[in-house]
Design an enzyme around this catalytic site. Structure first.
Site, PDB file in Angstrom:
ATOM      1  N   GLU A   1      45.423 -10.154 -11.388  1.00 14.47           N
ATOM      2  CA  GLU A   1      45.947  -8.981 -11.023  1.00 14.47           C
ATOM      3  C   GLU A   1      47.454  -8.942 -11.688  1.00 14.47           C
ATOM      4  OE1 GLU A   1      46.406  -8.246  -6.677  1.00 14.47           O
ATOM      5  OE2 GLU A   1      46.977  -6.155  -7.120  1.00 14.47           O
TER       6      GLU A   1
ATOM      7  N   ALA B   1      51.741 -14.915  -3.873  1.00 18.16           N
ATOM      8  CA  ALA B   1      50.193 -15.474  -3.760  1.00 18.16           C
ATOM      9  C   ALA B   1      49.306 -14.397  -4.089  1.00 18.16           C
ATOM     10  CB  ALA B   1      49.595 -15.881  -1.996  1.00 18.16           C
ATOM     11  N   MET B   2      47.985 -14.830  -4.311  1.00 17.76           N
ATOM     12  CA  MET B   2      47.131 -13.920  -4.665  1.00 17.76           C
ATOM     13  C   MET B   2      45.572 -13.896  -4.019  1.00 17.76           C
ATOM     14  SD  MET B   2      46.216 -11.410  -6.730  1.00 17.76           S
ATOM     15  CE  MET B   2      44.894 -10.550  -6.716  1.00 17.76           C
ATOM     16  N   GLU B   3      44.916 -12.750  -3.680  1.00 14.53           N
ATOM     17  CA  GLU B   3      43.742 -12.865  -2.878  1.00 14.53           C
ATOM     18  C   GLU B   3      42.696 -12.820  -3.454  1.00 14.53           C
ATOM     19  OE1 GLU B   3      45.977 -10.028  -3.514  1.00 14.53           O
ATOM     20  OE2 GLU B   3      44.765  -8.273  -3.720  1.00 14.53           O
ATOM     21  N   ASN B   4      42.576 -13.305  -4.645  1.00 17.86           N
ATOM     22  CA  ASN B   4      41.228 -13.633  -5.271  1.00 17.86           C
ATOM     23  C   ASN B   4      40.048 -13.830  -4.278  1.00 17.86           C
ATOM     24  OD1 ASN B   4      42.483 -13.660  -7.762  1.00 17.86           O
ATOM     25  ND2 ASN B   4      43.281 -15.848  -7.014  1.00 17.86           N
TER      26      ASN B   4
ATOM     27  N   GLU C   1      47.048 -12.366   2.659  1.00 14.63           N
ATOM     28  CA  GLU C   1      46.076 -12.682   1.702  1.00 14.63           C
ATOM     29  C   GLU C   1      44.593 -12.760   2.116  1.00 14.63           C
ATOM     30  OE1 GLU C   1      47.265 -12.111  -1.175  1.00 14.63           O
ATOM     31  OE2 GLU C   1      49.335 -12.582  -0.850  1.00 14.63           O
TER      32      GLU C   1
ATOM     33  N   GLU D   1      47.807  -2.615  -0.540  1.00 10.24           N
ATOM     34  CA  GLU D   1      48.961  -3.362  -0.232  1.00 10.24           C
ATOM     35  C   GLU D   1      49.825  -2.708   1.071  1.00 10.24           C
ATOM     36  OE1 GLU D   1      49.335  -6.169  -1.133  1.00 10.24           O
ATOM     37  OE2 GLU D   1      48.137  -6.150  -3.182  1.00 10.24           O
TER      38      GLU D   1
END
Ligand code: B3K
Ligand code: ZN
Length: 883
Positions: free
Chosen positions: A128, A269-272, A305, A327
């Site tokens: 992202e 952080a990243m919500e993959n 996340e 978001e």
């Protein structure tokens, strides 16, 4: 200077994709010197696109193209396809086809940390917003949703763990000590949610049984040295999963949910999908190494996340203008979750502090943009406080207007109606309207108009009629590219207090029964001016306005100091009690600044704090918050043409005066809150530590020897990082120079092998006007633990210096500005996202008193003139110079 201006992308020019991708089959061959990516796409023309014969356009960035095969036939460069820097274009394609693209990339040289890169020997991704195009050619936009199957091949010894999204469906050994794992994600997703991790990791495992009885495998992967620091994140994850079921009816969908901790990461952080990747500092925690604040932050980020699995992944954004759809909503969700887990009032205070200090500043600056922006050059620059925090406030206002039941009906409808789709903020509001029957047409302006509304309130009491009238006027300031704004729909919560502090009934008409009239109401403002009358009042009440901060606005009302002191001890709304204290302190500090220190410090402020320190009946978590004076950043935000040095000096003067006057109370407060029990992160014990450490900080502020001895003892004996850090910070910010140096040296010696603690050690120095003057900051950059490739280290020194050590950064000689400009230019070559974030403090040059702003502008111009400016930095620097 860069000659090519980056293109401006506009919401008004949105077109549906000409081609859709149903399936993506990926094969990664990972090596030390690079990676080969084989990608096979199942593509079809989009029936909704008007462009029937459109060429296939795939995005790419920094890729070495090796092969293109369409339905089994290898295509030739120039003849069949064109490869420009940013796109692979195939002019003629059938209505439906299979396309294989092979690319070569170099993760080991990827310092931008977008796409596939290496961190401490581990391969990991960040896609992202537009990182997938750094991995392979693809229509890299969120409205192209596909099913992914991913096979990862790597050396088995260095990369025993191979992870991607979805479920693990196949694995085996290969020749030459290599192995593979294949992952399949059954849920269609946009490319920005793709993730891959390969490395030598250990896992912490647990399970969660969902509301329908499915058992989910939970795993947190970390480097072996961090194995013991995952419990808190795991507990937070399980609490989040339960909460999302109970509060939003959302159940987890895959069989496995994974979190991986990575040291080098551009953000939190990243919500993959099914494989969240986290900055190590947002996962790893132990009592010895993480502060209470870090524990709370981890809980909220893990929740955030996780919540994205529904608000972002199952229902995603149509385009990046809709970023706040996921978001803003998800921040609202995580903030309600944290409120439910701890103290709702304290959580609200924290959220509003951030909003009023930083988001209001953004809204008043050159990068001001609506919650749904109309244009951007570089989307990475739009992961802002406006999109996140103001976006969350907008959702919160819908919640306030609809009430909890209708809001839940609305969110149910939204998830059900749009599951598997890429949608807009309008779709979100429409679902809320359809479920509630309310018309939110005017409310939608919150998404389109930038700037913080100003509410000016005045009141009159008519003793003959017993009527109290409140006039509320709204105005929304101009922002770059937007003038003459329309009034917005604003929920305004209030109460009225009588002389004894009693809550008075709010009768909007004289016939209303006093016994049944509520003592708190939410008024709805829709016009530029409203007058509300409250009946049956025998005395002029004290108004408690904008309770719970019911809308993200600036509130102007001529409070007297008596009224503020009164509200501080009587307002039944905890948030407004705190706010009254803040307003009182702001007023005292501002009048001292304005009079150049010739007026006395109002004794009412001292007495108000004395009362607070003695109050054992009030929620101690609230008392702990109330004892914090408004920050320098907030005082600067509130001022026109702020003179930073004067604000800094005056705030310190007030703090010293308070500490001197309340010295004995502070010592008593310290002793009263010395913890003797087990360390736990409950609101009560967090409050005790906060009170104790505030008392310590104040005592050291006035060079009190008892305070110093307590700090040294606490540093030696503490069994947790909050107390150690509290003592260290107090010493670092004191005039005890010798003790400060010794404490810093001992601390480093003890914790040098822990990167997260070293980051805190950097920050405590960089934020201190005693320990963080420019020469010391420059020395920190040369410290062996500093790493130019690690965003956390960069933020903890350079970011903290420019964002928190305001007196030093705004040194009237301009050295702080020039220093920041140098670092930003240097970082732009390796990591443009970080460079564009770090430059933010300079972009507000126009706000400051002329002596400061001229120097800030010079520093910005120097950045603008740098050769090879990235698109990220170009947008921020040009917009701020041109605004
Ligand atoms: N969605 C990510 C942020 C991605 C930022 C890309 N520059 C984390 C989050 O908000 O949950
Ligand atoms: Zn998010």
């Amino acid at each position: 200077m860069r000659t090519n201006q980056p293109t401006t992308i506009r919401l008004s020019e949105y077109k549906v994709p000409a081609h859709l991708v149903d399936a993506v089959d990926l094969r990664f061959e990972l090596f030390d010197n690079g990676a080969r990516v084989h990608s096979t796409l199942t593509v079809r023309r989009n029936p909704e696109s008007a462009e029937e014969f459109a060429p296939l356009e795939l995005d790419g960035d920094s890729l070495k193209l090796e092969q293109v095969i369409l339905d089994g036939r290898e295509l030739m460069a120039g003849n069949d396809y064109d490869e420009t820097g940013a796109q692979l274009v195939i002019a003629r394609v059938p209505a439906q086809f299979e396309l294989t693209v092979v690319t070569w990339i170099e993760p080991q040289n990827n310092t931008r940390l977008e796409g596939l890169y290496k961190s401490s020997g581990m391969f990991c991704t960040q896609c992202e917003a537009e990182g997938f195009r750094c991995i392979t050619y693809f229509p890299d936009r969120p409205d192209v949703m596909a099913r992914y199957r991913t096979r990862i091949e790597a050396d088995k010894a260095s990369c025993p763990v191979l992870l991607s999204n979805g479920n693990d469906v196949d694995r085996g050994d290969l020749e030459g000590g290599r192995h593979f794992v294949t992952w399949e994600d059954p849920f269609p997703k946009p490319s920005y949610l793709f993730a891959l991790v390969a490395g030598d990791l250990v896992e912490k495992q647990d399970t969660f049984t969902t509301c329908s009885g499915r058992e989910i495998d939970l795993r947190i992967f970390v480097e072996p040295r961090n194995a013991a620091k995952c419990q808190h994140a795991m507990d937070s994850l399980k609490r989040s999963m339960r909460w999302d079921e109970e509060v939003y009816g959302r159940e987890y969908d895959l069989d496995i949910f994974m979190i991986v901790a990575v040291d080098d990461f551009n953000m939190g952080a990243m919500e993959n999908k099914g494989l969240n990747i986290f900055n190590s500092s947002c996962v790893l925690a132990s009592q010895e190494t993480a502060t209470d604040l870090a524990f709370q932050r981890i809980e909220s980020i893990v929740a955030h996340e996780y919540f994205h699995n529904w608000s972002g992944n199952r229902v995603t954004c149509r385009d990046w203008f809709q970023l706040s759809l996921k978001e803003g909503f998800t921040v609202f969700r995580d903030s309600t979750f944290s409120a439910d887990m701890g103290s709702p009032t304290v959580k609200r205070i924290e959220d509003v502090t951030l909003l009023r200090t930083a988001q209001f500043a953004e809204d008043a600056g050159p990068m001001a943009h609506p919650v749904r922006p109309a244009s951007y050059m570089e989307i990475s620059n739009f992961y802002t406080l406006t999109i996140y925090e103001k976006g969350a406030e907008v959702v919160r206002m819908i919640h306030t207007l609809l009430g909890p039941e209708l809001f839940r009906k609305g969110s149910d409808l939204y998830f059900e109606r749009h599951d598997g789709q890429a949608v807009t903020t309008d779709d979100f509001v429409k679902a809320m309207e359809d479920a509630s029957g309310r018309d939110l047409t005017q409310f939608r302006l919150w998404y389109d108009q930038a700037g913080t509304p100003v509410l000016t309130v005045s009141d009159v009491y008519d003793s003959e009629r017993g009527v109290y009238s409140l006039k509320i006027q709204q105005a929304i300031p101009d922002t770059p590219g937007q003038t003459n704004k329309k009034p917005q729909h604003i929920p305004f919560a209030l109460g009225l207090l009588g002389a004894e502090g009693e809550a008075l009934p709010l009768r909007l008409v004289s016939t209303e029964d006093a016994a049944s009239a509520p003592t708190e109401r939410v008024l709805e403002l829709t016009k530029a001016s409203h007058t509300f009358e409250f009946h049956g009042l025998t005395q002029k009440p004290v108004p408690s306005l904008l309770r719970h901060f019911s809308a993200p606005v600036r509130l102007v009302y001529p409070w007297s100091r008596e009224q503020l002191v009164f509200l501080m001890s009587h307002d039944p709304d905890g948030f407004n009690r705190w706010d009254a204290g803040q307003r009182l302190a702001v007023d005292v500090i501002q009048s001292l600044v304005d009079s150049s220190g010739t007026v006395d410090i109002d004794s009412r402020l001292v007495e108000a704090y004395r009362t607070l320190l003695a109050d054992r009946t009030l929620d101690q978590a609230l008392v702990a918050k109330m004892l914090h004076l408004p920050s320098e950043a907030y005082l600067i935000e509130l001022a026109d043409s702020p003179d930073v040095a004067a604000i800094h000096r005056t705030r310190e003067q007030v703090l010293s005066h308070l500490a001197t006057s309340l010295r004995d109370e502070l010592v008593a407060c310290y002793h009263r809150n010395m913890d003797d029990g087990e360390y736990e992160v409950t609101p009560e014990s967090v409050a005790r530590r906060s009170l104790k450490n505030t008392a310590l900080a104040w005592l050291l502020m006035i060079n009190d020897n008892t305070g110093r001895d307590l700090a040294l003892q606490q540093l030696r004996e503490a069994d947790n990082m909050t107390d150690r850090m509290g003592a260290l910070r107090a010493l670092v910010n004191s005039d005890y120079a010798e003790e400060r140096s010794q404490a810093l040296a001992d601390f480093y010696e003890h914790f040098q092998s822990d990167p997260q603690v070293v980051e805190q050690w950097f920050s405590v120095q960089a934020s201190s006007d005693r320990a963080g003057q420019l020469p010391q900051i420059q020395a920190l950059l040369k410290h062996p633990a500093f790493d130019w490739k690690n965003p956390n280290k960069i933020r903890s020194v350079i970011g903290v210096f420019a964002g928190q050590n305001l007196a030093a950064f705004h040194n009237p000689d301009g050295s702080g500005y020039s220093f920041l400009a140098d670092q930003v230019c240097r970082l732009d070559d390796s990591n443009p996202q970080i460079a564009a974030r770090l430059v933010a403090p300079l972009t507000r040059w126009k706000k400051f008193a002329p002596a400061y702003s001229a120097l800030m502008r010079t520093a910005l111009e120097r950045i603008r003139n740098k050769a090879e400016l990235s698109a990220d930095l170009y947008e921020v620097v040009h917009k701020s110079l041109e605004a």
